[in-house]
Motif scaffolding. Structure first.
Motif, PDB file in Angstrom:
ATOM      1  N   ILE A 146     -21.833  31.246   1.107  1.00 57.12           N
ATOM      2  CA  ILE A 146     -21.873  30.967  -0.333  1.00 57.12           C
ATOM      3  C   ILE A 146     -23.039  30.047  -0.669  1.00 57.12           C
ATOM      4  CG2 ILE A 146     -20.650  29.783  -2.198  1.00 57.12           C
ATOM      5  CD1 ILE A 146     -18.051  30.916  -0.929  1.00 57.12           C
ATOM      6  N   LEU A 147     -23.235  29.012   0.127  1.00 51.97           N
ATOM      7  CA  LEU A 147     -24.324  28.068  -0.159  1.00 51.97           C
ATOM      8  C   LEU A 147     -25.694  28.704   0.039  1.00 51.97           C
ATOM      9  CD1 LEU A 147     -22.801  24.798   1.334  1.00 51.97           C
ATOM     10  CD2 LEU A 147     -22.948  25.477  -1.067  1.00 51.97           C
ATOM     11  N   LYS A 148     -25.771  29.711   0.878  1.00 56.35           N
ATOM     12  CA  LYS A 148     -27.032  30.461   1.015  1.00 56.35           C
ATOM     13  C   LYS A 148     -27.334  31.188  -0.293  1.00 56.35           C
ATOM     14  CE  LYS A 148     -29.346  33.971   3.834  1.00 56.35           C
ATOM     15  NZ  LYS A 148     -29.209  34.953   4.946  1.00 56.35           N
ATOM     16  N   LYS A 149     -26.311  31.754  -0.930  1.00 53.00           N
ATOM     17  CA  LYS A 149     -26.488  32.402  -2.235  1.00 53.00           C
ATOM     18  C   LYS A 149     -26.905  31.380  -3.290  1.00 53.00           C
ATOM     19  CE  LYS A 149     -25.301  36.045  -3.430  1.00 53.00           C
ATOM     20  NZ  LYS A 149     -25.988  37.344  -3.631  1.00 53.00           N
ATOM     21  N   VAL A 150     -26.275  30.202  -3.231  1.00 57.33           N
ATOM     22  CA  VAL A 150     -26.592  29.128  -4.179  1.00 57.33           C
ATOM     23  C   VAL A 150     -28.070  28.769  -4.102  1.00 57.33           C
ATOM     24  CG1 VAL A 150     -26.220  26.684  -4.671  1.00 57.33           C
ATOM     25  CG2 VAL A 150     -24.257  28.185  -4.267  1.00 57.33           C
ATOM     26  N   ALA A 151     -28.587  28.712  -2.903  1.00 58.34           N
ATOM     27  CA  ALA A 151     -29.988  28.320  -2.709  1.00 58.34           C
ATOM     28  C   ALA A 151     -30.976  29.330  -3.288  1.00 58.34           C
ATOM     29  CB  ALA A 151     -30.265  28.128  -1.209  1.00 58.34           C
ATOM     30  N   GLU A 152     -30.499  30.534  -3.564  1.00 59.64           N
ATOM     31  CA  GLU A 152     -31.389  31.598  -4.034  1.00 59.64           C
ATOM     32  C   GLU A 152     -31.535  31.657  -5.552  1.00 59.64           C
ATOM     33  OE1 GLU A 152     -29.580  35.039  -2.347  1.00 59.64           O
ATOM     34  OE2 GLU A 152     -30.247  34.594  -0.284  1.00 59.64           O
ATOM     35  N   THR A 153     -30.725  30.885  -6.290  1.00 61.98           N
ATOM     36  CA  THR A 153     -30.795  30.952  -7.751  1.00 61.98           C
ATOM     37  C   THR A 153     -31.541  29.765  -8.336  1.00 61.98           C
ATOM     38  OG1 THR A 153     -29.509  31.111  -9.803  1.00 61.98           O
ATOM     39  CG2 THR A 153     -28.571  29.772  -8.050  1.00 61.98           C
ATOM     40  N   ASP A 154     -32.171  30.003  -9.479  1.00 67.29           N
ATOM     41  CA  ASP A 154     -32.866  28.920 -10.186  1.00 67.29           C
ATOM     42  C   ASP A 154     -31.930  28.175 -11.133  1.00 67.29           C
ATOM     43  OD1 ASP A 154     -35.275  29.544  -8.967  1.00 67.29           O
ATOM     44  OD2 ASP A 154     -35.815  31.011 -10.512  1.00 67.29           O
ATOM     45  N   LYS A 155     -30.748  28.737 -11.377  1.00 67.85           N
ATOM     46  CA  LYS A 155     -29.811  28.057 -12.278  1.00 67.85           C
ATOM     47  C   LYS A 155     -29.198  26.840 -11.574  1.00 67.85           C
ATOM     48  CE  LYS A 155     -28.475  31.991 -15.175  1.00 67.85           C
ATOM     49  NZ  LYS A 155     -27.369  32.786 -15.765  1.00 67.85           N
ATOM     50  N   PRO A 156     -28.968  25.747 -12.307  1.00 69.29           N
ATOM     51  CA  PRO A 156     -28.296  24.596 -11.709  1.00 69.29           C
ATOM     52  C   PRO A 156     -26.876  24.978 -11.288  1.00 69.29           C
ATOM     53  CG  PRO A 156     -29.239  24.038 -13.853  1.00 69.29           C
ATOM     54  CD  PRO A 156     -29.312  25.518 -13.717  1.00 69.29           C
ATOM     55  N   VAL A 157     -26.462  24.519 -10.100  1.00 66.56           N
ATOM     56  CA  VAL A 157     -25.130  24.827  -9.572  1.00 66.56           C
ATOM     57  C   VAL A 157     -24.428  23.529  -9.191  1.00 66.56           C
ATOM     58  CG1 VAL A 157     -23.802  26.088  -7.839  1.00 66.56           C
ATOM     59  CG2 VAL A 157     -25.953  27.053  -8.692  1.00 66.56           C
ATOM     60  N   VAL A 158     -23.208  23.394  -9.629  1.00 66.39           N
ATOM     61  CA  VAL A 158     -22.358  22.249  -9.295  1.00 66.39           C
ATOM     62  C   VAL A 158     -21.230  22.763  -8.396  1.00 66.39           C
ATOM     63  CG1 VAL A 158     -20.847  20.455 -10.217  1.00 66.39           C
ATOM     64  CG2 VAL A 158     -22.880  21.156 -11.503  1.00 66.39           C
ATOM     65  N   VAL A 159     -21.034  22.105  -7.256  1.00 65.36           N
ATOM     66  CA  VAL A 159     -20.056  22.589  -6.279  1.00 65.36           C
ATOM     67  C   VAL A 159     -19.032  21.505  -5.974  1.00 65.36           C
ATOM     68  CG1 VAL A 159     -19.699  23.475  -3.942  1.00 65.36           C
ATOM     69  CG2 VAL A 159     -21.720  24.171  -5.238  1.00 65.36           C
ATOM     70  N   ASP A 160     -17.756  21.853  -6.149  1.00 62.84           N
ATOM     71  CA  ASP A 160     -16.672  20.970  -5.721  1.00 62.84           C
ATOM     72  C   ASP A 160     -15.813  21.717  -4.713  1.00 62.84           C
ATOM     73  OD1 ASP A 160     -14.866  18.965  -5.393  1.00 62.84           O
ATOM     74  OD2 ASP A 160     -13.963  19.103  -7.374  1.00 62.84           O
ATOM     75  N   PHE A 161     -16.212  21.618  -3.429  1.00 64.07           N
ATOM     76  CA  PHE A 161     -15.366  22.085  -2.337  1.00 64.07           C
ATOM     77  C   PHE A 161     -14.506  20.882  -1.952  1.00 64.07           C
ATOM     78  CE2 PHE A 161     -18.663  25.421  -0.786  1.00 64.07           C
ATOM     79  CZ  PHE A 161     -18.262  26.286  -1.790  1.00 64.07           C
ATOM     80  N   ILE A 162     -13.396  20.722  -2.602  1.00 64.48           N
ATOM     81  CA  ILE A 162     -12.611  19.485  -2.626  1.00 64.48           C
ATOM     82  C   ILE A 162     -12.402  18.934  -1.217  1.00 64.48           C
ATOM     83  CG2 ILE A 162     -10.455  18.445  -3.418  1.00 64.48           C
ATOM     84  CD1 ILE A 162     -10.338  20.944  -5.380  1.00 64.48           C
ATOM     85  N   GLY A 163     -13.139  17.860  -0.876  1.00 65.63           N
ATOM     86  CA  GLY A 163     -13.071  17.293   0.463  1.00 65.63           C
ATOM     87  C   GLY A 163     -13.995  17.980   1.449  1.00 65.63           C
ATOM     88  N   GLY A 164     -14.883  18.868   0.965  1.00 61.69           N
ATOM     89  CA  GLY A 164     -15.776  19.622   1.844  1.00 61.69           C
ATOM     90  C   GLY A 164     -17.031  18.855   2.224  1.00 61.69           C
TER      91      GLY A 164
END
Length: 518
Positions: A266-284
């Motif tokens: 999932i984080l690899k996909k996140v790195a590919e977008t120009d849109k700002p992404v906020v991630v809460d993997f609760i306790g991750g």
């Protein structure tokens, strides 16, 4: 005496029948009663309640039954009369709109429909969802008790067809501004959410609304989506949809910690977008999130603050405090702890939302050592016997052991009312609760909680500190301001978020622990 009435080939939804069971128990002369469809689960429940009979074993899942233990024969007539009255009320309140009996007739009535919500017994869900996907319909699968194998098969098919298959056990979504299942009235706006947690997603979307922004789409995945077996198929599908969506300027991802290989994907996909992404993997893993270019979060509330900041073009910063001045908070804490007695040492959390309970325990772990739970953070703190609760305890009342044969506590607050009677005693210093309003929830959960608190106070010698937060918005049908006032009138400390409620509890428990150490 046990009496049974069966009506062949008469269907009613399970939540309606469970709520009717609760009301029929109030009929004079009724010892116990169960109203339901003739599923194996309901027949087993009848046996466990002492309401079984040889005739009931022959009832089919298509048959509706009423089984009751009554004081005399005349009472059964009153039971049936009450059941029919309640069924007619439900029928009248549901309106007179045409309700198609088959998928084919539904498609003929709504040829432009592109989404279906499925809420049927889990063992039948796979076949129905498969048919819906064949009709190129996106699906929200509310049902639980669907196998992992079926979930994987259906999600793979949905991905191949470019569709959403949200679920199983997906309780929250807002699609094109329409709340589905348990959801809040949230303003339209630039923030898109993909969430594997129902109440966690509600908390974030409601906070976004309170902070003056809004949501473009809120996509649920079901709680198992980020496990190894499923591989995050629907979070990735939802993420890709939000990347393509021109109305979505900021993307939020919410989940309990995914399987490591799924998080990496999932984080690899996140790195590919120009849109700002906020991630809460609760306790991750916060560092892994940062490396992907996303913004990691500390709490669900912090997630909302950071998403709104990014939507406004501002730098996101950690929100770890209170909305009120700290001096006001400290004074309120001092006022409350001043009434505590030396024997009041324990914490109780009675939650209707599992993710909110999980967040509370993770935050409180910095203050309280050893919180026992039915969803423990570590195995040694698992509660083996729910009838014997001692020490510090936090319960998720929406788990299966509390919902067999009765509705989810967000629908029927009596589950929490029952736990008040068994779990809140004179050893308790502070009790923490959530109140989740919005579509799908009880018509007045705050009023029911206030009633439970009022009743338990009659049986206590000591003054317990009651703390709550309300997940919801001003647009919700239960009225956020009214709900807050009802609780405050009963002496409850109401905080703007679950995280702030937990911080207040931490301050109270710090006083308790300091007294104990002296």
């Amino acid at each position: 005496m046990i009496r049974l009435e069966v009506r062949k080939n008469s269907y009613y939804d399970s939540v309606t029948l469970m709520l009717i069971s609760k009301e029929v128990k109030n009929v004079e002369g009724v010892v116990d009663v169960l109203v339901g469809m003739g599923t194996e689960l309901n027949k087993e429940l009848s046996e466990n309640l002492g309401l079984g009979s040889p005739e009931l074993k022959e009832v089919s899942p298509n048959d509706f039954f009423v089984t009751a233990e009554i004081e005399n024969e005349a009472v059964m007539a009153e039971v049936i009369k009450k059941v029919d009255e309640l069924l007619n009320e439900k029928k009248t309140s549901s309106g007179s709109d045409f309700k198609p009996a088959t998928l084919k007739s539904a498609m003929e009535m709504m040829p432009d429909a592109n989404m279906a919500v499925v809420s049927i017994a889990g063992q039948y869900a796979e076949e129905e969802v498969d048919r819906l996907l064949d009709q190129d319909l996106n699906v929200m699968l509310f049902s639980d008790n669907v196998s992992v194998e079926a979930e994987l098969k259906l999600k793979k098919k949905a991905v191949e067809k470019g569709l959403l298959m949200m679920g199983p056990d997906c309780g929250t979504a807002i699609i094109n501004g329409i709340p589905l299942a348990f959801a809040n009235v949230v303003k339209k706006g630039p923030i898109g959410i993909v969430g594997a947690s129902g109440t966690g997603t509600q908390e974030v979307s409601a906070m976004i609304d309170k902070l003056g922004s809004g949501c473009s789409q809120v996509i649920g995945t079901g709680g198992r989506d980020l496990k190894s077996e499923i591989g995050g198929l629907m979070m990735i599908q939802g993420f890709d949809a939000l990347v393509r969506d021109p109305e979505t300027k900021v993307i939020v991802l919410i989940s309990k910690p995914p399987a490591p290989e799924v998080a990496e994907k999932i984080l690899k996909k996140v790195a590919e977008t120009d849109k700002p992404v906020v991630v809460d993997f609760i306790g991750g893993d916060m560092e892994a999130i940062k490396k992907s270019g996303a913004v990691p979060c500390l709490t669900l509330e912090d997630t909302a603050y950071k998403a709104v900041a990014l939507a406004k073009g501002n730098e996101p910063v950690d929100f770890v405090g209170f909305s009120q001045e700290i001096s006001e908070i400290d004074q309120l804490v001092a006022d409350k702890v001043g009434n505590l007695k030396p024997e009041q040492k324990n914490f109780r959390g009675l939650y209707t939302g599992g993710t909110l309970a999980d967040e509370a325990m993770k935050m409180l772990g910095q203050t309280i050592e050893g919180i026992y739970s039915n969803i423990p953070l570590s195995p040694e703190y698992a509660i083996e016997n729910l009838s014997e609760v001692t020490g510090h305890v936090c319960l998720d009342l929406g788990e299966d052991q509390f919902t067999v044969g009765r509705p989810h506590p967000m629908i029927d607050p009596s589950t929490r009312a029952d736990r008040f009677k068994t779990d809140i005693d004179d050893s308790v210093a502070v009790a923490l609760m959530d109140v989740v309003i919005g579509y799908g929830s009880h018509e007045d959960p705050a009023g029911e909680l206030a009633k439970s608190i009022r009743e338990i106070k009659k049986n206590l010698k000591n003054q317990v500190v009651f703390v709550a937060s309300i997940t919801g918005t001003e647009g919700d049908p239960q009225d956020l301001k009214h709900s807050q006032k009802v609780l405050e009138d009963e002496g409850v400390v109401v905080m703007p978020s679950n995280a702030q409620a937990v911080r207040f509890v931490q301050k109270v428990m710090n006083h308790v622990l300091a007294k104990e150490a002296k």
